[in-house]
Design a protein around this motif. Structure first.
Motif, short mmCIF file in Angstrom:
data_model
loop_
_atom_site.label_atom_id
_atom_site.label_comp_id
_atom_site.label_asym_id
_atom_site.label_seq_id
_atom_site.Cartn_x
_atom_site.Cartn_y
_atom_site.Cartn_z
N TYR A 1 0.82 -1.20 0.00
CA TYR A 1 0.00 0.00 0.00
C TYR A 1 0.86 1.26 0.00
O TYR A 1 0.47 2.28 -0.57
CB TYR A 1 -0.95 -0.01 1.19
CG TYR A 1 -1.98 -1.11 1.07
CD1 TYR A 1 -2.99 -1.04 0.11
CD2 TYR A 1 -1.91 -2.26 1.86
CE1 TYR A 1 -3.91 -2.05 -0.04
CE2 TYR A 1 -2.83 -3.29 1.71
CZ TYR A 1 -3.82 -3.18 0.77
OH TYR A 1 -4.73 -4.20 0.61
N TYR A 2 2.02 1.20 0.62
CA TYR A 2 2.94 2.34 0.57
C TYR A 2 3.36 2.64 -0.86
O TYR A 2 3.52 3.80 -1.26
CB TYR A 2 4.17 2.05 1.42
CG TYR A 2 5.20 3.16 1.39
CD1 TYR A 2 5.04 4.31 2.16
CD2 TYR A 2 6.32 3.06 0.57
CE1 TYR A 2 5.98 5.32 2.12
CE2 TYR A 2 7.27 4.07 0.52
CZ TYR A 2 7.09 5.20 1.30
OH TYR A 2 8.02 6.21 1.25
N LEU A 3 3.50 1.60 -1.68
CA LEU A 3 4.00 1.75 -3.05
C LEU A 3 2.90 1.96 -4.08
O LEU A 3 3.20 2.04 -5.27
CB LEU A 3 4.81 0.51 -3.44
CG LEU A 3 6.12 0.30 -2.69
CD1 LEU A 3 6.76 -1.00 -3.12
CD2 LEU A 3 7.08 1.47 -2.91
N VAL A 4 1.65 2.05 -3.67
CA VAL A 4 0.55 2.14 -4.64
C VAL A 4 0.75 3.25 -5.66
O VAL A 4 0.63 3.02 -6.87
CB VAL A 4 -0.80 2.33 -3.90
CG1 VAL A 4 -1.87 2.83 -4.85
CG2 VAL A 4 -1.23 1.00 -3.30
N PRO A 5 1.09 4.51 -5.29
CA PRO A 5 1.26 5.56 -6.31
C PRO A 5 2.37 5.24 -7.29
O PRO A 5 2.25 5.48 -8.49
CB PRO A 5 1.59 6.81 -5.48
CG PRO A 5 1.05 6.52 -4.13
CD PRO A 5 1.25 5.04 -3.94
#
Length: 269
Positions: A209-213
């Motif tokens: 989720y931290y890496l979503v963007p």
């Protein structure tokens, strides 16, 4: 009378056979239930074993995460269900969140605890906030949590109409209650969606989720490349078509020669 008697006897015999069949089914079902209970106990032992084996890795991961600024607030904002609970000021407060830990009790069925650790911040005095879920003596799920010691005028749970943050695009137009009301809500511990999401979805792998963007940007870059290639193909096709038109209209070198010959024939013949 005799046929009716025979019919009654056959009916009684049929009921007796059905009753015996039901009793046998019940015996078999008891054996199945016994095996299911045994399987549950074995599964519980395996889960307890691997929970202990995972702990050093969770600890190592937390130490690495601590080196990344705003890791946890970014993770929460990028999670569709958690972001729906965040107002602008909630997000500001979560910028001070330095560590999250989920601890499942040794008897996994009895519950778990989620700990949030904060740096010094302008919102509350607590260095850590916890919410714990367990089962009471009656077997009913219950929860308890830390009392938030809000600083003067900073109680986010008493504010209304917080300005939506960027994640608000994914939410309904109506602004939700503060994220921090979760710590005071113990109305239905058995159906605490936020606790379950953090324990079962975010905690096992917060990096996704931290890496979503970044992942979305990579996918977008690929689309741009495809569009550029398509554009180049269109340009090449356009040039070829223009060349063909020039030849057809007589605007090229061959066309000039033909025009010259036609002028000579008209003039001198």
């Amino acid at each position: 009378m005799k046929p009716k008697l025979n019919q009654m006897l056959r009916c009684a015999q049929s009921k007796k056979e059905q009753q015996e069949a039901i009793e046998h089914i019940d015996e078999v079902q008891n054996e199945i239930d016994r095996l299911n209970e045994q399987a549950s106990e074995e599964i519980l032992k395996v889960e307890q074993k691997y929970n202990k084996l995972r702990q050093p890795f969770f600890q190592k991961r937390s130490e690495i995460i601590a080196k990344i600024p705003n890791f946890w607030v970014t993770t929460f904002v990028n999670h569709p269900q958690v972001s729906a609970l965040l107002g602008e000021e909630d997000e500001e407060a979560l910028h001070y969140l330095s560590r999250v830990e989920v601890t499942e009790f040794e008897d996994i069925k009895s519950g778990y605890r989620i700990d949030f650790y904060f740096d010094e911040n302008p919102y509350f005095e607590n260095k850590a906030l916890s919410k714990e879920f367990n089962v009471n003596e009656s077997g009913d799920p219950v929860s308890k949590s830390s009392e938030i010691k809000w600083k003067a005028g900073k109680d986010l749970t008493k504010r209304t109409g917080q300005t939506p943050n960027k994640a608000g695009k994914k939410r309904q137009h109506e602004e939700p209650e503060s994220f921090f009301t979760w710590f005071t809500d113990h109305s239905d511990a058995g159906a605490d969606e936020l606790g379950e999401v953090i324990k079962d979805d975010i905690w096992p792998n917060p990096l996704q989720y931290y890496l979503v963007p970044d992942m979305e940007d990579e996918e977008g870059d690929g689309d741009d490349d495809d569009e550029e290639e398509e554009g180049l193909e269109d340009i090449d096709e356009g040039e070829e078509e223009e060349g063909e038109d020039e030849d057809e209209d007589g605007d090229g070198e061959d066309g000039e020669v033909r025009k010259g010959v036609q002028w000579v024939l008209r003039t001198f013949l």
